[in-house]
Design a protein around this motif. Structure first.
Motif, mmCIF file in Angstrom:
data_model
loop_
_atom_site.group_PDB
_atom_site.id
_atom_site.type_symbol
_atom_site.label_atom_id
_atom_site.label_comp_id
_atom_site.label_asym_id
_atom_site.label_seq_id
_atom_site.Cartn_x
_atom_site.Cartn_y
_atom_site.Cartn_z
ATOM 1 N N VAL A 5 0.837 -1.207 0.000
ATOM 2 C CA VAL A 5 0.000 0.000 0.000
ATOM 3 C C VAL A 5 0.870 1.253 0.000
ATOM 4 N N ARG A 6 1.935 1.238 0.783
ATOM 5 C CA ARG A 6 2.750 2.436 0.952
ATOM 6 C C ARG A 6 3.840 2.586 -0.116
ATOM 7 N N VAL A 7 4.205 1.490 -0.769
ATOM 8 C CA VAL A 7 5.417 1.501 -1.580
ATOM 9 C C VAL A 7 5.180 1.254 -3.066
ATOM 10 N N GLU A 8 4.144 0.490 -3.419
ATOM 11 C CA GLU A 8 4.095 -0.126 -4.748
ATOM 12 C C GLU A 8 4.060 0.850 -5.926
ATOM 13 N N GLN A 9 3.591 2.083 -5.731
ATOM 14 C CA GLN A 9 3.522 3.021 -6.865
ATOM 15 C C GLN A 9 4.783 3.868 -7.039
ATOM 16 N N HIS A 10 5.755 3.644 -6.198
ATOM 17 C CA HIS A 10 6.990 4.445 -6.259
ATOM 18 C C HIS A 10 8.066 3.731 -7.087
ATOM 19 N N GLU A 11 8.751 4.529 -7.886
ATOM 20 C CA GLU A 11 9.850 4.005 -8.710
ATOM 21 C C GLU A 11 10.923 5.085 -8.853
ATOM 22 N N PRO A 12 12.168 4.745 -8.461
ATOM 23 C CA PRO A 12 12.676 3.516 -7.854
ATOM 24 C C PRO A 12 12.466 3.537 -6.341
ATOM 25 N N THR A 13 12.855 2.445 -5.680
ATOM 26 C CA THR A 13 12.838 2.388 -4.222
ATOM 27 C C THR A 13 14.155 1.812 -3.709
ATOM 28 N N TRP A 23 6.907 -1.815 -7.446
ATOM 29 C CA TRP A 23 6.468 -3.117 -6.939
ATOM 30 C C TRP A 23 5.076 -3.464 -7.452
ATOM 31 N N PHE A 24 4.355 -2.491 -7.956
ATOM 32 C CA PHE A 24 3.031 -2.740 -8.544
ATOM 33 C C PHE A 24 3.123 -3.672 -9.756
ATOM 34 N N GLU A 25 4.286 -3.720 -10.396
ATOM 35 C CA GLU A 25 4.448 -4.543 -11.595
ATOM 36 C C GLU A 25 4.284 -6.032 -11.314
ATOM 37 N N ARG A 26 4.242 -6.417 -10.048
ATOM 38 C CA ARG A 26 3.982 -7.825 -9.719
ATOM 39 C C ARG A 26 2.601 -8.248 -10.213
ATOM 40 N N ASN A 27 1.694 -7.257 -10.413
ATOM 41 C CA ASN A 27 0.324 -7.551 -10.844
ATOM 42 C C ASN A 27 0.153 -7.543 -12.362
ATOM 43 N N LEU A 28 1.156 -7.097 -13.098
ATOM 44 C CA LEU A 28 1.021 -7.002 -14.554
ATOM 45 C C LEU A 28 1.051 -8.386 -15.195
ATOM 46 N N ARG A 70 0.510 -13.773 -14.975
ATOM 47 C CA ARG A 70 1.330 -12.813 -14.205
ATOM 48 C C ARG A 70 2.795 -13.129 -14.425
ATOM 49 N N GLN A 71 3.583 -12.088 -14.668
ATOM 50 C CA GLN A 71 5.009 -12.328 -14.870
ATOM 51 C C GLN A 71 5.683 -12.555 -13.519
ATOM 52 N N ALA A 72 6.483 -13.613 -13.473
ATOM 53 C CA ALA A 72 7.118 -13.977 -12.204
ATOM 54 C C ALA A 72 8.129 -12.925 -11.776
ATOM 55 N N TYR A 73 8.952 -12.459 -12.702
ATOM 56 C CA TYR A 73 10.001 -11.484 -12.389
ATOM 57 C C TYR A 73 9.812 -10.213 -13.209
ATOM 58 N N PHE A 74 10.245 -9.116 -12.658
ATOM 59 C CA PHE A 74 10.202 -7.826 -13.350
ATOM 60 C C PHE A 74 11.405 -7.010 -12.897
ATOM 61 N N GLY A 75 11.521 -5.767 -13.384
ATOM 62 C CA GLY A 75 12.668 -4.926 -13.022
ATOM 63 C C GLY A 75 13.634 -4.777 -14.178
ATOM 64 N N THR A 76 14.681 -3.988 -13.956
ATOM 65 C CA THR A 76 15.675 -3.709 -14.997
ATOM 66 C C THR A 76 17.086 -3.880 -14.440
ATOM 67 N N GLY A 77 18.046 -3.787 -15.340
ATOM 68 C CA GLY A 77 19.447 -3.967 -14.957
ATOM 69 C C GLY A 77 20.024 -2.836 -14.138
ATOM 70 N N GLU A 78 19.232 -1.806 -13.871
ATOM 71 C CA GLU A 78 19.708 -0.741 -12.980
ATOM 72 C C GLU A 78 19.612 -1.174 -11.514
ATOM 73 N N PHE A 88 15.352 -9.959 -11.647
ATOM 74 C CA PHE A 88 15.631 -8.818 -10.775
ATOM 75 C C PHE A 88 14.728 -8.758 -9.549
ATOM 76 N N MET A 89 13.414 -8.730 -9.768
ATOM 77 C CA MET A 89 12.468 -8.548 -8.664
ATOM 78 C C MET A 89 11.282 -9.490 -8.858
ATOM 79 N N ALA A 90 10.786 -10.032 -7.757
ATOM 80 C CA ALA A 90 9.569 -10.850 -7.793
ATOM 81 C C ALA A 90 8.817 -10.654 -6.485
ATOM 82 N N ALA A 91 7.474 -10.744 -6.542
ATOM 83 C CA ALA A 91 6.688 -10.531 -5.328
ATOM 84 C C ALA A 91 5.273 -11.063 -5.507
ATOM 85 N N ASP A 92 4.690 -11.502 -4.428
ATOM 86 C CA ASP A 92 3.266 -11.844 -4.388
ATOM 87 C C ASP A 92 2.784 -11.610 -2.963
#
Length: 572
Positions: free
Chosen positions: A433-441, A461-466, A473-481, A512-516
């Motif tokens: 709720v507090r973090v998912e719409q922020h990029e980067p973290t 972190w919202f991209e876990r729902n895409l 649902r894609q298991a992993y997301f994020g970039t090489g940064e 890079f990143m995964a979440a559920d």
């Protein structure tokens, strides 16, 4: 019989030091000579605290202040330092100032003889050279204020500053460093002076001395901003006398109103507070000078009439300071009675100003400013103080290290604490709720074994729902940064293995990143660099292909003491 001060310092020793370092025409030297005279010894019941301060016979002793420092009573110490007007020549400072400075020291206490080993390393001898010492390039030769030091005293100040330059190569521009060194030498030995300065240039949690051109500019612009609010009438008065850019130019010399303009007794009392509270004391005193200048300039029959000021506007404030018409006590009372001027407020203005200047330097592509960027992220940066006030876990040095690892464009933004288990509880739901719409973290974990590590996460972190094209649902997301880091017990950054452009890397190098709803993972492929459970209580760390990192804590499994997540927002 050897006369002793209430603190047990031999007056003979203090007077000897004065004869070596302090010009015999200086009032301080003459007062110390009096202490050694027959007239002084006739006063068998004489209390040194009564010298030049008949109205306040009950001044605190060093033991009183030391007790407060040892008990960690910072506020009580602050009030004692502000309220006790020890005479300029009081030997209390030979113990008080080193004690105040040492409380800001980071790391192990320096061993006896460390300084002289450094002197030997730099100069090849501990003997003072006959020829002048070449000062480090960060010194501004126009502001090497000696404060009545003898030729030998100035040579000692030169040597202390040179050794500091050798020990602290990150200092690129610090014009106030030399004057503060010279002031300290009035009350202590060369070695003690060095130890004090070493504590002030790399303190735990306060700013004392700016060490880059960027931060020097930030300080005068900060003073100008807070003066517009807290010394508004004085600023408007100056603006009327010098319309346009001239009023800005006045503020560029703000610290020299204090260090270069004030009479020595006033300056010594300011330093009593400065060595405990940091640069905010200079800010307050600068505002007090503006307020008093305006008050006395607009008074009836004042020698500071508008035409006189207007004809020599650049020197008006320095001249006023040299002949300031109030006592040191009145000056400090004016400074500390300014309301709503909190450390938090000052830090916010400082951070905002620093971010604006950095963004201009990056956007303009100035090679000089880009080159100095790494040295601008010093442990003494006020920006890091501001961030540290939000953090429940990190030290100034750890924050400084993290800031230096961020992508350049992100340093233009202001860090904000989005989530911490200390305040928001231990729940993934609250985290999202507090973090998912922020990029980067920036995620930082402190374990129950005091290990500190985390990750810079480049995507929301919202991209876990895409979902992908097939509705999955894609298991992993994020970039090489995205990158991992460890701050304690080891300091290291672990960037993406593909940062060098190796095309032979497999699928495991891009996890890079995964979440559920049950867990968070950062890094994958033959292991997970960071994994945390839904209660944000337990986790584990392994080597992974994405970052080729070692486990970030010794045991692999860890219990979370604190999780903090920072976002980055535009400066207001």
């Amino acid at each position: 019989m050897v006369a002793k001060t209430p603190e047990g310092i031999s007056l003979e020793n203090l007077s000897k030091r004065a004869s070596v370092y302090i010009d015999p025409d200086c009032d301080l030297y003459l007062e110390l000579q009096y202490l050694q005279s027959a007239d002084f010894h006739k006063c068998t019941c004489f209390d040194l605290n009564l010298l030049t301060s008949g109205k306040k016979p009950n001044l605190k002793t060093f033991q009183d202040v030391q007790s407060l420092i040892q008990q960690g009573k910072k506020r009580e110490t602050k009030l004692v330092l502000r309220e006790n007007s020890w005479p300029t020549n009081s030997p209390i400072r030979s113990q008080l100032w080193p004690a105040l400075c040492s409380q800001h020291h980071v790391g192990k206490t320096m061993l006896d003889g460390f300084y002289w080993d450094m002197v030997n390393q730099v100069f090849g001898t501990t003997e003072l050279p006959e020829k002048p010492i070449m000062l480090p390039p960060f010194v501004d030769s126009t502001h090497c204020l000696p404060y009545h030091l003898t030729r030998k005293g100035r040579a000692v100040a030169d040597r202390v500053v040179s050794v500091l330059g050798y020990a602290c190569p990150d200092i690129t521009y610090s014009p106030t460093l030399y004057p503060i060194t010279a002031i300290l030498l009035h009350f202590m030995s060369e070695e003690e002076c060095y130890h004090c300065m070493a504590s002030l240039v790399a303190p735990k949690d306060k700013v004392f001395i700016t060490q880059t051109k960027l931060l020097y500019e930030v300080t005068w612009k900060t003073v100008m901003q807070i003066a517009k609010k807290h010394a508004k009438s004085a600023v408007l008065y100056l603006s009327r006398l010098c319309p346009g850019q001239k009023s800005e130019r006045i503020f560029m010399d703000w610290c020299w109103w204090v260090l270069g303009g004030l009479p020595f007794p006033h300056l010594v009392r300011v330093m009593d507070c400065f060595f405990h509270e940091g640069i905010k004391v200079f800010y307050r005193v600068a505002l007090a000078i503006l307020i008093l200048f305006h008050k006395h300039s607009t008074a009836t029959n004042s020698e500071w009439d508008a035409d006189t000021i207007k004809n020599d506007i650049d020197n008006a404030l320095p001249k006023f300071c040299k002949n300031i018409p109030v006592s040191p006590t009145k000056l400090l009372r004016t400074a500390f009675s300014i309301r709503a001027l909190s450390s938090t407020y000052i830090s916010r203005i400082f951070l905002k100003t620093e971010m604006v200047l950095k963004s201009k330097s990056v956007l303009s592509g100035s090679k000089q400013m880009v080159r100095s960027r790494s040295s601008d992220n010093l442990p003494t940066s006020q920006s890091q103080v501001n961030v540290q006030m939000m953090s429940h876990t990190l030290t100034i040095r750890e924050l400084f290290t993290l800031w230096s690892w961020l992508p350049v464009r992100i340093t233009m933004y202001q860090p904000v604490l989005l989530y911490t288990t200390e305040e928001h509880g231990c729940s993934l739901t609250t985290f999202y709720v507090r973090v998912e719409q922020h990029e980067p973290t920036l995620l930082m974990i402190k374990t129950c074994n005091n290990e500190v590590f985390g990750a810079y996460c480049s995507s929301r972190w919202f991209e876990r729902n895409l979902k992908d094209d097939r509705g999955q649902r894609q298991a992993y997301f994020g970039t090489g940064e995205t990158f991992l880091f460890s701050l304690y017990p080891e300091r290291a950054k672990y960037p993406w293995v593909g940062i060098e452009g190796d095309k032979r890397l497999g699928h495991g190098s891009e996890l890079f990143m995964a979440a559920d709803s049950k867990m968070i993972t950062i890094g994958g492929g033959e292991g997970q660099a960071i994994w945390m459970d839904e209660n944000i209580r337990f986790g584990k760390t392994d080597r992974c292909q994405t970052f080729n990192n070692p486990p970030l804590c010794a045991t692999g499994d860890f219990e979370i003491r604190v999780l903090e997540v920072y976002g980055f927002v535009e400066c207001e």
